[in-house]
Design a protein around this motif. Structure first.
Motif, PDB file in Angstrom:
ATOM      1  N   SER A 156      56.720  14.550  50.070  1.00 35.09           N
ATOM      2  CA  SER A 156      57.278  13.684  49.031  1.00 35.09           C
ATOM      3  C   SER A 156      57.246  14.405  47.690  1.00 35.09           C
ATOM      4  O   SER A 156      56.175  14.730  47.174  1.00 35.09           O
ATOM      5  CB  SER A 156      56.472  12.381  48.944  1.00 35.09           C
ATOM      6  N   MET A 157      58.436  14.654  47.127  1.00 36.63           N
ATOM      7  CA  MET A 157      58.535  15.238  45.788  1.00 36.63           C
ATOM      8  C   MET A 157      59.329  14.298  44.898  1.00 36.63           C
ATOM      9  O   MET A 157      60.452  13.909  45.226  1.00 36.63           O
ATOM     10  CB  MET A 157      59.211  16.607  45.819  1.00 36.63           C
ATOM     11  N   SER A 158      58.725  13.933  43.762  1.00 30.64           N
ATOM     12  CA  SER A 158      59.393  13.063  42.803  1.00 30.64           C
ATOM     13  C   SER A 158      59.483  13.755  41.446  1.00 30.64           C
ATOM     14  O   SER A 158      58.695  14.646  41.130  1.00 30.64           O
ATOM     15  CB  SER A 158      58.633  11.737  42.649  1.00 30.64           C
ATOM     16  N   THR A 159      60.479  13.344  40.655  1.00 27.14           N
ATOM     17  CA  THR A 159      60.539  13.662  39.234  1.00 27.14           C
ATOM     18  C   THR A 159      60.750  12.338  38.509  1.00 27.14           C
ATOM     19  O   THR A 159      61.026  11.310  39.137  1.00 27.14           O
ATOM     20  CB  THR A 159      61.692  14.634  38.912  1.00 27.14           C
ATOM     21  N   ARG A 160      60.626  12.337  37.200  1.00 23.94           N
ATOM     22  CA  ARG A 160      60.787  11.095  36.443  1.00 23.94           C
ATOM     23  C   ARG A 160      62.194  10.541  36.676  1.00 23.94           C
ATOM     24  O   ARG A 160      63.180  11.225  36.465  1.00 23.94           O
ATOM     25  CB  ARG A 160      60.536  11.329  34.961  1.00 23.94           C
ATOM     26  N   GLY A 161      62.257   9.317  37.121  1.00 21.51           N
ATOM     27  CA  GLY A 161      63.542   8.683  37.384  1.00 21.51           C
ATOM     28  C   GLY A 161      64.061   8.886  38.792  1.00 21.51           C
ATOM     29  O   GLY A 161      65.028   8.244  39.193  1.00 21.51           O
TER      30      GLY A 161
END
Length: 225
Positions: free
Chosen positions: A66-71
């Motif tokens: 799981s990789m997230s960035t802001r938004g």
């Protein structure tokens, strides 16, 4: 047989890159607080390849990477949907589903996922077998400070965990590249040959933080008889 066994009850940090060759992360229980955060300085991804090996006996859905960035909570993610028996690849909060994946419990599986931003093509490789190329998203690089999590699936930037989507099992040999790996390089990875190690995440030089109950243990090698 010598085993290195570390049970981390609070937060642990590998301050310097660690050579994790011959080691694995173990997620021993269902939880919404146990996970590993992988650290990288990369903040823009034109293309992506992620490979890992995992082992579980779960009969429910669970996140694998799981990789997230802001938004964008699912900027790049790999998720097993047990209800529909599908492996999902998520990019930029969109996803494609791969059916007929022989995701058997209680055995190691090698999983590689690629995404080319120029063409928008995603491809899954499962235990060395390529699945069809699927169109997902085109012309939009992944930009921002990423949070990369093993053991949980992010529904928000760095959080939104659900214990019912957590991984219970083992994971090792996690690599990430900022380009699409060639079929030959993927085959080399699957069969543990001399492959080009990740330029974003490198299992042989891994920076990470462990949160709550996660173990680090040597992988099991055959006993000399």
């Amino acid at each position: 047989m010598n085993l290195l066994l570390v049970l981390v009850m609070l937060t642990a940090c590998a301050a310097d890159p660690q050579d994790m060759s011959g080691k694995m992360f173990i997620f021993p229980m269902e939880s919404k607080s146990a996970y590993v955060k992988l650290i990288t300085s990369q903040q823009e991804f034109r293309d992506v390849t992620v490979c890992h090996r995992s082992f579980t006996d779960l009969r429910r859905s669970h996140g694998l990477f799981s990789m997230s960035t802001r938004g964008h909570p699912n900027d790049f993610a790999i998720f097993w949907d047990n209800t529909n028996k599908e492996m999902e690849a998520h990019v930029r909060d969109l996803n494609v589903q791969y059916e007929w994946v022989d995701y058997k419990p209680n055995m190691w599986h090698s999983i590689c996922t690629t995404w080319d931003s120029a063409s928008g093509i995603v491809q899954l490789w499962f235990d060395g077998q390529p699945f069809i190329k699927r169109f997902l998203d085109v012309g939009s690089n992944i930009v921002g400070t990423p949070i990369i999590i093993l053991g949980q699936e992010q529904d928000s930037y760095g959080g939104g965990f659900d214990a019912r989507q957590s991984l219970v099992g083992m994971m090792m040999d996690v690599h990430m590249w900022n380009y699409v790996l060639s079929p030959c390089e993927i085959q080399k990875y699957v069969y543990n040959l001399n492959f080009t190690q990740g330029d974003v995440i490198n299992w042989s030089a891994l920076e990470y933080k462990i949160f709550d109950k996660v173990l680090v243990e040597n992988t099991v090698t055959p006993c000399a008889i």
